[in-house]
Design an enzyme around this catalytic site. Structure first.
Site, PDB file in Angstrom:
ATOM      1  N   ASP A  68       9.432   2.844   1.237  1.00 30.92           N
ATOM      2  CA  ASP A  68       8.254   3.509   1.777  1.00 30.92           C
ATOM      3  C   ASP A  68       8.265   3.305   3.286  1.00 30.92           C
ATOM      4  OD1 ASP A  68       5.756   4.190   2.726  1.00 30.92           O
ATOM      5  OD2 ASP A  68       4.652   3.297   1.070  1.00 30.92           O
ATOM      6  N   PHE A 126       0.857  -1.187   0.000  1.00 33.61           N
ATOM      7  CA  PHE A 126       0.000   0.000   0.000  1.00 33.61           C
ATOM      8  C   PHE A 126       0.891   1.234   0.000  1.00 33.61           C
ATOM      9  CE2 PHE A 126      -2.485   3.466   1.686  1.00 33.61           C
ATOM     10  CZ  PHE A 126      -3.676   3.340   0.991  1.00 33.61           C
ATOM     11  N   LYS A 184       3.015  10.286   8.274  1.00 32.28           N
ATOM     12  CA  LYS A 184       2.375   9.795   9.496  1.00 32.28           C
ATOM     13  C   LYS A 184       2.972  10.392  10.770  1.00 32.28           C
ATOM     14  CE  LYS A 184       0.218   5.543   7.771  1.00 32.28           C
ATOM     15  NZ  LYS A 184      -1.169   5.949   8.009  1.00 32.28           N
TER      16      LYS A 184
END
Length: 389
Positions: free
Chosen positions: A213, A128, A242
């Site tokens: 990532d 993702f 995040k």
């Protein structure tokens, strides 16, 4: 009650009005234990005093100017992140999807610079990377891609954790590999220890960029500043978001070596990216993580959680695996368990289920020993009650 908010989320029936540490209070006064930290965002917990003070102070001075001008706090943050991650420069944006979009654009431009007309990136199954069209195309989840076709045709997909499958690719158009050090949305999948070193070697041999990532694994979540540091390697490109701002929206794409020279003036940008408020919050996060030694604390607490769950759920026939690194924990059951999020809410816990049957836990790094035990007992009780039903 009707709402003018687009229904893009199947929201649980609760609204929060305040938080402190790992706790949230709803509008009716009920207290909940946040075991997902706003989906790996609030690593320092809610309303951390140092971050709150930094935001308030900066808001009273300067929130935004634009990237047409120099931003001193942005320079400071770039220097800190590059120092911690061994990188050369950073581009700032507002989210993980934007950070990954920047990395993919960087890879494509890098490929064009090498005379490759249609540059391709190797990506992983069950990955993702975001919901922009480019990052959605890189994502290995057909469910979230459905109805947004045609996708961007620039990717070669292989099984996660399988370096041999990457090595078997014979395509002169490949310019990079994009991979998560641990797959979070994919079910908290921890790859074999040799996987990232093997990818690093392959990229070096073939002239590819290794792009990691770290949106979910970065900023001490795994017990190191960045997930790749457990493997003893160095990426060419790394993305963050995040937990970088502990809730203030900020993302970053960091680059090293030749990759650091690809995105030049006019080739990429962001109106809000790296504004003074977001950078001040991120600098406060870094300072707090260092001052309170929370990187080592995350590693210690993560092992305590793994040991605690393995003991509490030992020999449980419906529990297939308990895995993770640092405070990124997955408990995989033998059946779909999405309803556990509702059951947990009723019991006063916020948890998450990914890949249909894996409970994902992302508690904040500031937990006390008592709170760790509270989480172990509460989640183990939820699993036992659910599988006994």
């Amino acid at each position: 009650m009707s709402s003018q908010v687009m229904p893009t989320y199947a929201r649980l029936p609760v609204v929060f009005e305040r938080g402190e540490g790992p706790w949230l209070w709803s509008t009716d006064g009920t207290r909940y234990f946040d075991a997902i930290s706003g989906i790996a965002v609030c690593n320092l917990g809610h309303a951390h005093p140092a971050v709150a003070a930094a935001i308030c102070d900066q808001a009273g001075k300067l929130v935004h100017t634009s990237n047409l001008y120099g931003i001193a706090l942005q320079e400071q943050l770039a220097a800190e992140l590059c120092r911690l991650g061994g990188m050369d420069n950073a581009f700032f944006c507002n989210s993980g999807a934007e950070a990954n979009e920047a990395a993919l654009k960087l890879a494509r431009r890098h490929g064009h610079g090498r005379g490759i007309a249609h540059p391709k990136v190797v990506v992983m199954e069950n990955s993702f990377h975001g919901r922009t069209l480019f990052t959605l195309s890189a994502t290995g989840n057909t469910k979230v891609q459905e109805s947004f076709e045609p996708l961007v045709d620039s990717f070669i997909r292989v099984p996660y954790g399988n370096a041999e499958a990457v090595a078997a690719i014979d395509d002169a158009s490949v310019v990079a590999v994009l991979v998560e050090p641990i797959q979070g949305e994919g079910g908290v999948r921890v790859p074999p220890a040799e996987f990232l070193p093997a990818l690093r070697q392959l990229c070096d041999q073939r002239g590819w960029l290794l792009m990691l990532d770290e949106v979910q694994t970065g900023m001490a979540r795994t017990g190191a500043w960045f997930g790749f540091q457990h493997a003893g390697i160095q990426p060419d490109v790394m993305t963050l978001a995040k937990a970088l701002g502990n809730g203030v929206p900020i993302g970053a794409c960091l680059a090293r070596g030749a990759a650091a020279d690809v995105l030049t003036a006019g080739r990429h940008g962001s109106t809000f990216g790296g504004n003074p408020l977001a950078c001040r919050a991120a600098l406060s996060v870094i300072e707090t993580l260092q001052r309170q030694n929370l990187i080592a604390r995350a590693a210690f607490l993560g092992q305590r959680l793994l040991n605690g769950f393995r003991s509490a759920l030992a020999d449980h026939p419906q529990v297939l695996d308990i895995r993770g690194r640092g405070l990124l924990i997955g408990i995989e059951l033998d059946r779909p368990c999405a309803e556990l999020t509702q059951r947990a809410l009723a019991a006063g816990y916020l948890i998450n289920v990914t890949a249909e049957r894996t409970i994902r836990l992302l508690p904040p790094l500031i937990l006390t020993d008592e709170e760790v035990q509270h989480l172990i007992e509460g989640v183990a009780r939820l699993v036992n009650d659910f599988t006994a039903a």
